[in-house]
Design a protein around this motif. Structure first.
Motif, short mmCIF file in Angstrom:
data_model
loop_
_atom_site.label_atom_id
_atom_site.label_comp_id
_atom_site.label_asym_id
_atom_site.label_seq_id
_atom_site.Cartn_x
_atom_site.Cartn_y
_atom_site.Cartn_z
N GLN A 244 20.43 49.45 32.12
CA GLN A 244 21.14 48.19 31.95
C GLN A 244 22.04 47.95 33.17
O GLN A 244 22.77 48.84 33.60
CB GLN A 244 22.00 48.22 30.70
N THR B 252 27.70 42.97 35.66
CA THR B 252 27.59 41.61 35.23
C THR B 252 28.15 40.72 36.32
O THR B 252 29.01 41.15 37.09
CB THR B 252 28.35 41.43 33.89
N GLU C 63 16.95 40.15 29.23
CA GLU C 63 18.17 39.68 29.87
C GLU C 63 19.06 39.03 28.82
O GLU C 63 18.59 38.43 27.87
CB GLU C 63 17.86 38.71 31.01
N GLU C 64 20.37 39.20 29.01
CA GLU C 64 21.34 38.69 28.05
C GLU C 64 22.44 37.97 28.81
O GLU C 64 22.74 38.30 29.96
CB GLU C 64 22.00 39.83 27.26
N ARG D 243 20.58 53.65 29.18
CA ARG D 243 20.79 53.71 27.74
C ARG D 243 19.55 53.22 27.02
O ARG D 243 18.84 52.33 27.49
CB ARG D 243 22.00 52.90 27.31
N HIS E 132 23.55 40.47 31.73
CA HIS E 132 23.03 41.83 31.76
C HIS E 132 21.51 41.76 31.89
O HIS E 132 20.86 40.96 31.21
CB HIS E 132 23.38 42.61 30.49
N TRP F 88 17.98 44.29 31.80
CA TRP F 88 17.49 45.59 31.35
C TRP F 88 16.20 45.92 32.08
O TRP F 88 15.19 45.23 31.93
CB TRP F 88 17.25 45.58 29.84
N TRP G 163 26.38 40.58 22.64
CA TRP G 163 26.10 40.46 24.07
C TRP G 163 27.27 40.92 24.91
O TRP G 163 27.49 40.41 26.00
CB TRP G 163 25.76 39.00 24.41
N SER H 139 29.57 44.10 26.86
CA SER H 139 29.19 45.21 27.73
C SER H 139 28.83 46.46 26.94
O SER H 139 28.38 47.45 27.53
CB SER H 139 30.33 45.53 28.70
#
Length: 410
Positions: free
Chosen positions: A288, A291, A332-333, A283, A255, A257, A62, A64
């Motif tokens: 993405q 943060t 989402e992370e 990507r 993050h 997406w 998780w 960057s």
């Protein structure tokens, strides 16, 4: 430590015997633990790699997903750490070319003087990071032509007047961690729960483990021990040894997406207050973004609605041409960065790492802090300290691919 960070183990069981022995036992199969396993193997030293979950399954997946010198260090003045990162960036490009991809990041500016400052600072960054193995001939750095900037949907309607392009290396952090483990000959004890240690006059002697897949017991003996537990270090030391001293402070970042946006071809890095950077990176067929940052108490925490709102607000303020709240969020992370404990806001804490030789347990070393980019160099140094052996192949030997990954090379 929250159990939510540890998904259920797969079916099956470990094929190793009930009692195993190695010269070095490594607890934590993230980027640092896997890198150390490779370093020890290159030196001909046996090791065991232990994790409650899977290799690369914790905070190492998780990040960057950048192997970089740290463009933000130009702002903080930490030139030494930046140059170390730039040197390591080149090493990763050499040893893991199938897990890395060079990109020209655009840093937009709002007014002429800011653009000039970017060109000077970024010029130094790319000068010091001129070693770029495998750099694609089609990527250009420096001033971004106005027509190219305005052709990007992010370049219209917002506060920015232009951009400067700089080089950095993108990766897939989970696969990179697994390739490091595959490049070692470590005894892999993944999905094993540590249940208790036995100690002697020289320190730790034996670790009792429970295989989370079938409940079977296992014992691990070793002469030297390394805990590379990332954000779970303080919790583990409290649970296993009753220690209350806080060695780390934890900083989380999220993050999101989104669907890919036509015309958004280059990754953007936008300067924000308090030294933070807002990344907007195309990507893997998606876009993405991240943060935000807040200090947390555990190695795994849920994303707060306030964090999503803060990120959406930043996107709308900086890139108003895109309908962010109407776009589908695919995933989402939340990643947690372990920072060496100090006073002040976590945004200003160094990302440097510390190798701590435990005061009461002489054969135990703790890996504290650190980041993805410099993990190999740090573990090269630790392996040299543990064994007394240097290894030039560390910076040149290509990584092997994790089993079953060959068809998924990007």
């Amino acid at each position: 430590m929250s159990d939510a960070a540890w998904p259920a183990p797969p079916q099956g069981s470990c094929t190793l015997p009930a009692s195993v022995e190695a010269e070095v036992a490594i607890l934590g199969a993230g980027i640092h633990g896997a890198a150390l396993a490779r370093e020890l193997t290159l030196r001909g030293v046996t090791c065991a790699l232990v994790d409650k979950g899977e290799v690369g399954g914790g905070t190492s997946q998780w990040s960057s997903q950048l192997l970089h010198g740290g463009i933000r260090y130009m702002l903080t003045g930490d030139i030494r750490q930046m140059r170390e990162g730039l040197a390591e960036r080149a090493t990763w490009a050499r040893i893991a070319p199938r897990r890395c991809r060079w990109e020209a990041f655009w840093m937009p500016h709002r007014y002429w003087a800011e653009g000039l400052a970017h060109r000077v600072g970024i010029g130094l960054y790319d000068h010091w990071g001129a070693e770029r193995p495998g750099w694609p001939a089609g990527l250009s750095l420096g001033h971004v032509p106005k027509e190219a900037f305005l052709a990007d949907p992010r370049g219209v309607l917002g506060p920015f007047r232009g951009a400067t392009a700089y080089a950095d290396l993108m990766t897939w952090d989970r696969e990179l961690t697994r390739d490091l483990a595959a490049s070692s000959e470590a005894m892999l004890l993944d999905f094993h729960e540590p249940e208790g240690f036995e100690q002697g006059d020289g320190g730790l002697k034996l670790l009792h483990l429970r295989d989370r897949r079938d409940g079977s017991a296992r014992q691990l003996r070793a002469r030297r021990w390394v805990f590379a537990l990332g954000p779970w270090t303080d919790g583990a030391m409290a649970q296993w040894f009753g220690e209350t001293r806080k060695r780390l402070r934890l900083s989380s970042g999220i993050h999101l997406w989104f669907d890919a946006v036509p015309g958004c071809e280059r990754p953007w890095a936008i300067r924000r207050p308090k030294g933070r950077i807002l990344f907007v990176v195309p990507r893997d067929g998606l876009l993405q973004v991240g943060t935000t940052e807040r200090e947390v108490e555990d190695g795994w925490v849920p994303i707060l609605e306030a964090e999503r709102e803060e990120l959406f607000g930043a996107l709308e303020a900086n890139l108003p041409s895109l309908p962010w709240r109407e776009m589908l969020v695919w995933a989402e992370e939340l990643g947690v960065r372990p920072l060496v404990a100090a006073t002040g806001a976590t945004t200003h804490l160094s990302r440097e790492a510390v190798l701590e030789r435990h005061a009461r347990i002489p054969n135990l070393t703790l890996v504290l802090g650190g980041k993805l980019t410099t993990a190999r160099a740090l573990m090269d140094r630790l392996a040299t300290d543990l064994t007394g052996l240097r290894c030039e192949a560390s910076t040149t030997a290509p990584l092997r691919l994790w089993d079953g990954q060959a068809a998924e090379i990007r």
